[in-house]
Scaffold this motif. Structure first.
Motif, PDB file in Angstrom:
ATOM      1  N   PHE A   1      32.863  44.785  32.914  1.00 36.88           N
ATOM      2  CA  PHE A   1      31.567  44.778  32.247  1.00 36.88           C
ATOM      3  C   PHE A   1      31.749  44.871  30.736  1.00 36.88           C
ATOM      4  CE2 PHE A   1      30.770  46.370  36.473  1.00 36.88           C
ATOM      5  CZ  PHE A   1      29.531  45.857  36.829  1.00 36.88           C
ATOM      6  N   CYS A   2      30.840  44.240  29.997  1.00 36.99           N
ATOM      7  CA  CYS A   2      30.794  44.463  28.559  1.00 36.99           C
ATOM      8  C   CYS A   2      30.415  45.927  28.327  1.00 36.99           C
ATOM      9  CB  CYS A   2      29.770  43.537  27.899  1.00 36.99           C
ATOM     10  SG  CYS A   2      28.072  43.801  28.465  1.00 36.99           S
TER      11      CYS A   2
ATOM     12  N   ILE B   1      31.385  40.537  33.139  1.00 40.66           N
ATOM     13  CA  ILE B   1      29.930  40.452  33.141  1.00 40.66           C
ATOM     14  C   ILE B   1      29.432  40.813  31.748  1.00 40.66           C
ATOM     15  CG2 ILE B   1      27.804  41.368  34.154  1.00 40.66           C
ATOM     16  CD1 ILE B   1      29.440  41.973  36.699  1.00 40.66           C
ATOM     17  N   GLU B   2      28.885  39.819  31.072  1.00 38.46           N
ATOM     18  CA  GLU B   2      28.456  39.986  29.686  1.00 38.46           C
ATOM     19  C   GLU B   2      26.997  40.444  29.621  1.00 38.46           C
ATOM     20  OE1 GLU B   2      30.415  39.945  27.270  1.00 38.46           O
ATOM     21  OE2 GLU B   2      32.149  38.774  27.884  1.00 38.46           O
ATOM     22  N   ALA B   3      26.577  40.810  28.413  1.00 38.49           N
ATOM     23  CA  ALA B   3      25.209  41.289  28.221  1.00 38.49           C
ATOM     24  C   ALA B   3      24.185  40.236  28.622  1.00 38.49           C
ATOM     25  CB  ALA B   3      24.999  41.696  26.759  1.00 38.49           C
TER      26      ALA B   3
ATOM     27  N   GLY C   1      34.277  44.395  21.991  1.00 37.30           N
ATOM     28  CA  GLY C   1      35.368  44.185  22.923  1.00 37.30           C
ATOM     29  C   GLY C   1      35.626  45.379  23.818  1.00 37.30           C
ATOM     30  N   VAL C   2      36.215  45.135  24.988  1.00 38.95           N
ATOM     31  CA  VAL C   2      36.561  46.217  25.890  1.00 38.95           C
ATOM     32  C   VAL C   2      37.819  46.902  25.396  1.00 38.95           C
ATOM     33  CG1 VAL C   2      35.492  45.168  27.893  1.00 38.95           C
ATOM     34  CG2 VAL C   2      37.837  44.584  27.343  1.00 38.95           C
TER      35      VAL C   2
ATOM     36  N   PRO D   1      34.896  36.084  25.235  1.00 40.62           N
ATOM     37  CA  PRO D   1      35.958  35.948  26.228  1.00 40.62           C
ATOM     38  C   PRO D   1      36.717  34.643  26.071  1.00 40.62           C
ATOM     39  CG  PRO D   1      33.857  36.537  27.236  1.00 40.62           C
ATOM     40  CD  PRO D   1      33.577  36.180  25.830  1.00 40.62           C
ATOM     41  N   VAL D   2      38.012  34.686  26.336  1.00 36.91           N
ATOM     42  CA  VAL D   2      38.816  33.474  26.312  1.00 36.91           C
ATOM     43  C   VAL D   2      38.377  32.573  27.454  1.00 36.91           C
ATOM     44  CG1 VAL D   2      41.156  32.575  26.543  1.00 36.91           C
ATOM     45  CG2 VAL D   2      40.755  34.726  25.339  1.00 36.91           C
ATOM     46  N   PRO D   3      38.155  31.254  27.210  1.00 37.65           N
ATOM     47  CA  PRO D   3      37.774  30.361  28.312  1.00 37.65           C
ATOM     48  C   PRO D   3      38.796  30.452  29.437  1.00 37.65           C
ATOM     49  CG  PRO D   3      37.559  29.254  26.189  1.00 37.65           C
ATOM     50  CD  PRO D   3      38.246  30.557  25.924  1.00 37.65           C
ATOM     51  N   VAL D   4      38.310  30.514  30.657  1.00 36.38           N
ATOM     52  CA  VAL D   4      39.195  30.755  31.785  1.00 36.38           C
ATOM     53  C   VAL D   4      39.596  29.460  32.468  1.00 36.38           C
ATOM     54  CG1 VAL D   4      37.307  31.039  33.431  1.00 36.38           C
ATOM     55  CG2 VAL D   4      39.480  32.111  33.904  1.00 36.38           C
TER      56      VAL D   4
END
Length: 314
Positions: free
Chosen positions: A85-86, A128-130, A271-272, A286-289
């Motif tokens: 989670f963010c 999971i972003e905001a 950032g986490v 986030p870095v594109p996955v």
């Protein structure tokens, strides 16, 4: 089932057993029994224990445990809130934001986070972003309102039209304004004779909280809270400073306007901090996955978690 067969066999053999039955009831069913069926309410209530979830950490531990179970096949045992989670939503810690915007019941929380996971996976997000949390809340808002109607509409047939009458209105109401609003409605099924009884019901079903003179907003999180707040509404003069606030979970579905609307402008999350969290680029995005390159990483684990919640892995 094995235990049931053992008990049945012992009973057939005439063995004396000290058996006590525990019946789990949904709160609205218990309320109906107490108010409409029970002849001696005090005796029925004496042996009742309510499972309450109004403590944030107790409620969110449900999610902690489900992440733990889902992560075991991958050897993962970190903190799900730091990893998946963010950390914040609009400057509010994510755990607090979720607790504030979802009714405090395990089934509601699980249903909401299922939707969050679906949104995040569909967007190829590595956590999971905001904006995922906010988008999921829009969908969950409809579910929450339908749950209220499913649980209470039979006893309160006027409830559906009354709830939808708040569409496009504001989140906070004075006692007099709310009384005037309900009194002016033309419903297929009329309100209770005393409009304060209708307001008390809106509070008891957790559609609204009571805003006290101190500014504190109290919700009917427990059966006893519901009784206290109902009586507070019934005996308080309409001209009093008592106010009412529609729970944030219903804002999105009804288009409620107000400063506390949780689906407003997005604040970029920071950032986490957990070392096991997915890498982020400068700026916190986030870095594109690459699903193929990620192997049994976030996507497999989060989808496993999703399956665990829904019981698809059984």
């Amino acid at each position: 089932m094995h235990e049931v067969r053992v008990i049945h066999a012992k009973l057939e053999l005439g063995v004396d057993l000290d058996i006590r039955t525990v019946v789990f009831l949904r709160r609205n069913i218990f309320e109906y029994i107490i108010s409409s069926i029970a002849r001696e309410e005090d005796k029925l209530s004496a042996d009742v224990t309510e499972l309450t979830w109004d403590d944030r950490d107790t409620l969110l531990r449900v999610i902690d445990e489900r992440f733990r179970v889902a992560g075991e096949p991958y050897g993962w045992s970190g903190d799900p809130w730091q990893t998946f989670f963010c950390p914040e939503v609009d400057g509010v810690p994510t755990r607090d934001w979720i607790f504030r915007n979802v009714l405090p019941r395990p089934r509601d929380l699980i249903k909401y986070l299922n939707t969050c996971i679906e949104v995040a996976v569909n967007r190829d997000h590595k956590r999971i972003e905001a904006d995922d949390l906010k988008e999921a809340l829009k969908s969950h808002s409809s579910f929450a309102l339908k749950q209220v109607l499913a649980e209470y509409k039979a006893e309160e047939p006027w409830l559906q039209q009354a709830l939808y009458s708040f569409m496009g209105t504001r989140s906070e109401w004075s006692f007099k304004a709310l009384t005037d609003h309900l009194t002016a409605l033309h419903l297929d099924r009329g309100l209770p004779q005393d409009v304060r009884d209708a307001i008390a019901t809106l509070v008891a079903v957790r559609f609204m909280g009571v805003k006290l003179a101190s500014g504190e907003v109290r919700h009917a999180s427990t059966y006893e809270d519901g009784i206290v707040l109902r009586e507070k509404v019934r005996v308080t003069p309409v001209e009093s400073p008592l106010g009412f606030v529609i729970h944030p979970v219903f804002h999105a579905h009804l288009g409620i306007c107000g400063d506390e609307d949780p689906t407003g402008a997005l604040t970029e999350p920071v950032g986490v901090t957990d070392e096991s969290a997915p890498p982020v680029e400068d700026g916190g995005s986030p870095v594109p996955v690459d699903r193929k390159a990620s192997g049994s990483s976030w996507f497999e684990m989060i989808e496993k978690f999703f399956s665990t919640l829904l019981g698809r892995d059984k």
